[in-house]
Design an enzyme around this catalytic site. Structure first.
Site, mmCIF file in Angstrom:
data_model
loop_
_atom_site.group_PDB
_atom_site.id
_atom_site.type_symbol
_atom_site.label_atom_id
_atom_site.label_comp_id
_atom_site.label_asym_id
_atom_site.label_seq_id
_atom_site.Cartn_x
_atom_site.Cartn_y
_atom_site.Cartn_z
ATOM 1 N N ASP A 12 0.838 -1.202 0.000
ATOM 2 C CA ASP A 12 0.000 0.000 0.000
ATOM 3 C C ASP A 12 0.873 1.252 0.000
ATOM 4 O OD1 ASP A 12 -2.567 1.519 0.497
ATOM 5 O OD2 ASP A 12 -1.530 1.970 2.366
ATOM 6 N N GLU A 60 -2.184 -5.391 -3.442
ATOM 7 C CA GLU A 60 -1.177 -4.615 -2.713
ATOM 8 C C GLU A 60 -0.128 -5.533 -2.084
ATOM 9 O OE1 GLU A 60 -3.556 -0.577 -1.459
ATOM 10 O OE2 GLU A 60 -3.692 -2.290 -0.113
#
Length: 231
Positions: A52, A124
């Site tokens: 992320d 992610e």
């Protein structure tokens, strides 16, 4: 049921892992780890945390360099649209991530393989795994394989949603005088009328557009002005 074929999946990803365990970890949902009595770190949550951060950094740097005239507020909105859950889940689906996940029986039975949140998190986590395996340069290259086109498409759709606001924000940088819209022509019968709008600033025509409604015509006029400005 998990269908993972590492070699085939790596081809889809466009990245070959030196440490295969990292890819397996990126695909391991916490529900699977819990059901199989694995340790608290033996799921993809930590890799997702890293991915992320890498994703935000890579996308932010690219947009900063690519769109030098875009203000901070617009950059923030665009980035949020690009890296939103739905967008990342869509990329996961194209890669076939869902069918390769390790899920617990509960998540499996409730449709977890196609749940946006799980797919976005896994996307992610894979970025995080690439970063750990090959470093930040490899992760950046991996991200931009998918994100360059995603950013371009999102920017077009994003801007077209409210071209008038975007144009006004640009004009405000150089002038306190607002832009002005006017319907300059109407074509066709009442049941199928087409409106033509012009947007002007200090008497100068910035753009012209047509549409089935006055609002649509004004948006298209603003878009025409933005196209001329190449922003």
């Amino acid at each position: 049921m998990n269908y993972l074929n590492l070699e085939e999946f790596e081809k889809k990803l466009g990245y070959h892992f030196a440490d295969k365990h990292l890819l397996l970890l990126a695909l391991t949902h916490s529900s699977y780890a819990n059901e199989n009595k694995k340790g608290s770190h033996e799921n993809n949550e930590r890799l997702e945390f890293l991915g992320d951060a890498v994703l935000d950094m890579v996308v932010s740097e690219y947009m900063y360099r690519k769109f030098p005239e875009m203000p901070e507020g617009e950059l923030t909105k665009l980035r949020a649209a690009v890296v939103c859950e739905g967008s990342l889940a869509g990329l996961s689906r194209k890669l076939g991530v869902g069918r390769n996940l390790f899920l617990g029986k509960g998540e499996e039975s409730t449709g977890g393989r196609n749940r946006d949140s799980i797919l976005a998190d896994a996307f992610e986590a894979i970025i995080g795994a690439v970063c750990m395996d090959g470093g930040i340069e490899a992760a950046s290259a991996y991200v931009m394989r998918f994100m360059e086109n995603q950013i371009a498409q999102t920017k077009t759709n994003f801007r077209n949603l409210d071209c008038k606001t975007h144009l006004q924000e640009i004009i405000q940088k150089i002038s306190k005088v607002p832009v002005h819209y006017a319907i300059v022509d109407e074509k066709g019968p009442d049941h199928n009328k087409v409106f033509v709008a012009e947007v002007t600033h200090e008497g100068k025509v910035l753009g012209q557009g047509s549409g089935k409604s006055k609002k649509e015509a004004e948006q298209n006029a603003a878009n025409a002005a933005l196209e001329k400005m190449k922003v």
